[in-house]
Design an enzyme around this catalytic site. Structure first.
Site, PDB file in Angstrom:
ATOM      1  N   ARG A 130       0.819  -1.233   0.000  1.00 32.80           N
ATOM      2  CA  ARG A 130       0.000   0.000   0.000  1.00 32.80           C
ATOM      3  C   ARG A 130       0.850   1.280   0.000  1.00 32.80           C
ATOM      4  O   ARG A 130       0.407   2.339   0.432  1.00 32.80           O
ATOM      5  CB  ARG A 130      -0.975   0.026   1.175  1.00 32.80           C
ATOM      6  CG  ARG A 130      -1.982  -1.100   1.128  1.00 32.80           C
ATOM      7  CD  ARG A 130      -3.247  -0.773   1.894  1.00 32.80           C
ATOM      8  NE  ARG A 130      -4.196  -1.860   1.712  1.00 32.80           N
ATOM      9  CZ  ARG A 130      -4.280  -2.916   2.527  1.00 32.80           C
ATOM     10  NH1 ARG A 130      -3.487  -3.009   3.568  1.00 32.80           N
ATOM     11  NH2 ARG A 130      -5.157  -3.853   2.292  1.00 32.80           N
ATOM     12  N   LYS A 152       3.770  11.396 -11.531  1.00 34.38           N
ATOM     13  CA  LYS A 152       2.895  10.560 -12.360  1.00 34.38           C
ATOM     14  C   LYS A 152       3.586   9.215 -12.568  1.00 34.38           C
ATOM     15  O   LYS A 152       4.718   9.160 -13.060  1.00 34.38           O
ATOM     16  CB  LYS A 152       2.635  11.213 -13.722  1.00 34.38           C
ATOM     17  CG  LYS A 152       1.598  12.320 -13.663  1.00 34.38           C
ATOM     18  CD  LYS A 152       1.231  12.796 -15.062  1.00 34.38           C
ATOM     19  CE  LYS A 152       0.207  13.903 -15.017  1.00 34.38           C
ATOM     20  NZ  LYS A 152      -0.058  14.480 -16.350  1.00 34.38           N
ATOM     21  N   GLU A 194      11.043  18.276 -25.068  1.00 34.82           N
ATOM     22  CA  GLU A 194      10.371  18.615 -23.803  1.00 34.82           C
ATOM     23  C   GLU A 194      11.031  19.846 -23.154  1.00 34.82           C
ATOM     24  O   GLU A 194      10.377  20.607 -22.466  1.00 34.82           O
ATOM     25  CB  GLU A 194      10.388  17.424 -22.838  1.00 34.82           C
ATOM     26  CG  GLU A 194       9.664  16.181 -23.358  1.00 34.82           C
ATOM     27  CD  GLU A 194       8.146  16.183 -23.111  1.00 34.82           C
ATOM     28  OE1 GLU A 194       7.597  17.191 -22.620  1.00 34.82           O
ATOM     29  OE2 GLU A 194       7.514  15.156 -23.430  1.00 34.82           O
ATOM     30  N   LYS A 235       8.691  22.911 -14.126  1.00 34.15           N
ATOM     31  CA  LYS A 235       7.753  21.823 -13.829  1.00 34.15           C
ATOM     32  C   LYS A 235       7.426  21.798 -12.336  1.00 34.15           C
ATOM     33  O   LYS A 235       6.265  21.620 -11.947  1.00 34.15           O
ATOM     34  CB  LYS A 235       8.314  20.477 -14.283  1.00 34.15           C
ATOM     35  CG  LYS A 235       7.331  19.364 -13.980  1.00 34.15           C
ATOM     36  CD  LYS A 235       7.404  18.188 -14.877  1.00 34.15           C
ATOM     37  CE  LYS A 235       6.223  17.247 -14.564  1.00 34.15           C
ATOM     38  NZ  LYS A 235       6.271  16.014 -15.330  1.00 34.15           N
ATOM     39  N   GLU A 245      -3.389  17.797 -11.545  1.00 33.71           N
ATOM     40  CA  GLU A 245      -3.828  18.230 -12.881  1.00 33.71           C
ATOM     41  C   GLU A 245      -5.307  18.589 -12.937  1.00 33.71           C
ATOM     42  O   GLU A 245      -6.059  18.117 -13.784  1.00 33.71           O
ATOM     43  CB  GLU A 245      -3.492  17.156 -13.931  1.00 33.71           C
ATOM     44  CG  GLU A 245      -3.464  17.734 -15.343  1.00 33.71           C
ATOM     45  CD  GLU A 245      -2.890  16.772 -16.369  1.00 33.71           C
ATOM     46  OE1 GLU A 245      -1.791  16.243 -16.151  1.00 33.71           O
ATOM     47  OE2 GLU A 245      -3.563  16.579 -17.393  1.00 33.71           O
ATOM     48  N   ARG A 249      -1.605  22.272 -14.597  1.00 32.43           N
ATOM     49  CA  ARG A 249      -0.656  21.201 -14.952  1.00 32.43           C
ATOM     50  C   ARG A 249      -0.898  20.722 -16.391  1.00 32.43           C
ATOM     51  O   ARG A 249       0.019  20.239 -17.045  1.00 32.43           O
ATOM     52  CB  ARG A 249      -0.745  20.035 -13.959  1.00 32.43           C
ATOM     53  CG  ARG A 249       0.306  18.973 -14.240  1.00 32.43           C
ATOM     54  CD  ARG A 249       0.532  18.008 -13.096  1.00 32.43           C
ATOM     55  NE  ARG A 249       1.560  17.047 -13.464  1.00 32.43           N
ATOM     56  CZ  ARG A 249       2.126  16.181 -12.649  1.00 32.43           C
ATOM     57  NH1 ARG A 249       1.775  16.159 -11.377  1.00 32.43           N
ATOM     58  NH2 ARG A 249       3.053  15.340 -13.070  1.00 32.43           N
ATOM     59  N   ASN A 253       1.045  19.537 -21.176  1.00 33.99           N
ATOM     60  CA  ASN A 253       0.681  18.668 -22.305  1.00 33.99           C
ATOM     61  C   ASN A 253       0.759  19.402 -23.645  1.00 33.99           C
ATOM     62  O   ASN A 253       0.224  18.902 -24.648  1.00 33.99           O
ATOM     63  CB  ASN A 253      -0.731  18.109 -22.107  1.00 33.99           C
ATOM     64  CG  ASN A 253      -0.801  17.176 -20.916  1.00 33.99           C
ATOM     65  OD1 ASN A 253       0.183  16.501 -20.588  1.00 33.99           O
ATOM     66  ND2 ASN A 253      -1.936  17.145 -20.238  1.00 33.99           N
ATOM     67  N   HIS A 256       0.939  17.504 -26.903  1.00 35.35           N
ATOM     68  CA  HIS A 256       0.687  16.089 -26.619  1.00 35.35           C
ATOM     69  C   HIS A 256      -0.620  15.565 -27.218  1.00 35.35           C
ATOM     70  O   HIS A 256      -0.734  14.362 -27.437  1.00 35.35           O
ATOM     71  CB  HIS A 256       0.712  15.824 -25.111  1.00 35.35           C
ATOM     72  CG  HIS A 256       2.103  15.825 -24.519  1.00 35.35           C
ATOM     73  ND1 HIS A 256       2.935  16.913 -24.583  1.00 35.35           N
ATOM     74  CD2 HIS A 256       2.808  14.858 -23.881  1.00 35.35           C
ATOM     75  CE1 HIS A 256       4.080  16.629 -23.984  1.00 35.35           C
ATOM     76  NE2 HIS A 256       4.032  15.385 -23.553  1.00 35.35           N
ATOM     77  N   HIS A 260       0.283  12.426 -29.149  1.00 29.85           N
ATOM     78  CA  HIS A 260      -0.159  11.080 -28.773  1.00 29.85           C
ATOM     79  C   HIS A 260      -0.861  10.392 -29.929  1.00 29.85           C
ATOM     80  O   HIS A 260      -0.707   9.182 -30.135  1.00 29.85           O
ATOM     81  CB  HIS A 260      -1.103  11.139 -27.562  1.00 29.85           C
ATOM     82  CG  HIS A 260      -0.369  11.197 -26.246  1.00 29.85           C
ATOM     83  ND1 HIS A 260      -0.984  11.507 -25.061  1.00 29.85           N
ATOM     84  CD2 HIS A 260       0.933  10.969 -25.933  1.00 29.85           C
ATOM     85  CE1 HIS A 260      -0.105  11.476 -24.082  1.00 29.85           C
ATOM     86  NE2 HIS A 260       1.068  11.165 -24.586  1.00 29.85           N
ATOM     87  N   HIS A 274       8.507   9.357 -28.351  1.00 31.95           N
ATOM     88  CA  HIS A 274       7.545  10.266 -27.699  1.00 31.95           C
ATOM     89  C   HIS A 274       7.926  11.747 -27.920  1.00 31.95           C
ATOM     90  O   HIS A 274       7.085  12.556 -28.322  1.00 31.95           O
ATOM     91  CB  HIS A 274       7.455   9.944 -26.202  1.00 31.95           C
ATOM     92  CG  HIS A 274       6.625  10.926 -25.433  1.00 31.95           C
ATOM     93  ND1 HIS A 274       5.247  10.989 -25.543  1.00 31.95           N
ATOM     94  CD2 HIS A 274       6.973  11.924 -24.574  1.00 31.95           C
ATOM     95  CE1 HIS A 274       4.793  11.967 -24.770  1.00 31.95           C
ATOM     96  NE2 HIS A 274       5.822  12.544 -24.174  1.00 31.95           N
TER      97      HIS A 274
HETATM   98  N1  GLY Z   1       4.284  14.961 -18.363  1.00 35.87           N
HETATM   99  C1  GLY Z   1       3.261  15.837 -17.967  1.00 35.87           C
HETATM  100  C2  GLY Z   1       3.032  15.897 -16.499  1.00 35.87           C
HETATM  101  O1  GLY Z   1       3.827  15.382 -15.736  1.00 35.87           O
HETATM  102  O2  GLY Z   1       2.052  16.451 -16.072  1.00 35.87           O
END
Ligand code: GLY
Length: 380
Positions: A130, A152, A194, A235, A245, A249, A253, A256, A260, A274
């Protein structure tokens, strides 16, 4: 910035998340300080390093040595390289190995690798007993400036990328810029997309600096550390204000939504990394913003010129096998965008530009407008 930069011992960027705050250490050689930093953070801890075969060849010994010299017990879990490991099967393998290594609640998982390893090991840590803490040791440019920061984690479902996961912040990020020397030029370039993204979305002065200094970043000069630290600071600031997000946040993207769809159209294969998808996607987002009258054609061209100047693909036609079914077809690309996480009640969410350095979230974009735009780009 005009004066030449000098390599600094290490740059620390703080991710301000209250009692889950952590440091990102950036610099040449900081991997050797991993052991002492982990020992200071968690005296007496046991660790398991999760890595892939290629990264293990280059960096596992040095990582283990640093931990051993600080008296830290460690075991290793080595997975196959690439998205094939970011699956249920990959998660099972890592989770079972961590249980077998007796990694307990107060121990640490160490993710040594690029985005796949960081996402996979971070997710395994998030669900093991957990929740076990983890350290990110990113070894690709993309991971150092993006995926290792912000918490993430996750794996892919057969139905889509990153559809299973958790927000699980690392307790430390060690970004050794010298490990990037072993990346292929193509992988380094893909990560650079990026870096440029942070300038385009929120910092015009940084974008201008990148236009002047990109050669030093690629050759491993001090500009590399400055670019990585600036990206991480950008970031970290966004993540500390909007960890989950719910708002800004999403600006991360930029490029993206288109990117994507292009990655999906090329089967998430080596035809398009990517970061390369983000590069083409960022140019499309800039050109679409210009078509909507939000920025000038000259600004859209400036974004395209910079990415092209470092050798990144910037047009749909630059993608390997462009003429193959699925890629040169506006309806197929629209269908792929409709499956993305960025769709709400039939409307597409795009990150668009109001200026270089000022991005906005547009979450009510009419699909017909996007389709016309793509059709125009495909026939252009
Ligand atoms: N790669 C985008 C984020 O971490 O929100």
């Amino acid at each position: 910035m005009t004066a030449p930069l000098k390599h600094s011992a290490a740059i620390t960027v703080d991710v301000a998340l209250g009692d889950r705050a952590y440091d990102i250490m950036i610099g040449r050689g900081v991997l050797d300080t991993l052991g002492t930093r982990v020992a200071a953070l968690r005296p007496g801890v046991r660790t398991a390093i999760v890595t892939d075969r290629t990264v293990a060849k280059h960096w596992l010994e040095q990582t283990e040595r640093s931990l051993a010299e600080a008296g830290i017990a460690t075991s290793r879990v080595i997975v196959e390289e690439g998205e094939v490991s970011k699956t249920y099967a990959g998660l099972e393998k890592v989770s079972e190995a961590l249980i077998a290594a007796k990694i307990e609640r107060n121990d640490l998982v160490i993710a040594l690798g690029g985005g796949v390893v960081g996402d996979l090991a971070g997710f395994a840590a998030a669900i093991l007993r957990r929740g076990v803490d983890f350290v990110q040791v990113p070894t690709s440019l993309l991971a150092q400036v993006d995926s290792s920061v912000g918490g993430k984690t996750g794996i892919n479902s057969p139905q889509g990328k990153n559809l299973l996961g958790a927000f699980h912040q690392p307790v430390l990020v060690i970004a050794d810029t010298s490990v990037l020397d072993t990346l292929s030029p193509r992988q380094f370039r893909a990560g650079y997309a990026e870096v440029a993204k942070y300038g385009a979305l929120g910092d015009e002065a940084f974008f201008t600096w990148l236009e002047a200094n990109h050669a030093d970043i690629f050759s491993g000069g001090a500009a590399r550390e400055h670019a990585i630290a600036t990206s991480c600071r950008a970031k970290a600031a966004i993540v500390s204000r909007d960890e989950r997000e719910n708002g800004e946040r999403a600006l991360l993207n930029l490029g993206h939504t288109f990117g994507h769809a292009l990655e999906a159209a090329t089967g998430f294969s080596d035809r398009l990394f990517h970061g390369e998808g983000v590069s083409v996607g960022m140019v499309l987002a800039a050109e679409f913003s210009a078509k909507l009258g939000m920025i000038s054609e000259a600004d859209a061209t400036r974004v395209e010129r910079h990415l092209a100047s470092v050798g990144l693909p910037t047009h749909l036609q630059d993608i390997a096998g462009f003429a193959q079914e699925g890629l040169a077809d506006a309806d197929a690309l629209m269908a792929l965008m409709a499956q993305d996480k960025k769709v709400k009640r039939g409307k597409l969410t795009f990150i668009l530009l109001q200026a270089i350095g000022r991005a906005v979230v547009a979450n009510d974009v009419e699909p017909a407008l996007v389709r016309d735009f793509l059709q125009q780009k495909l026939s252009g």
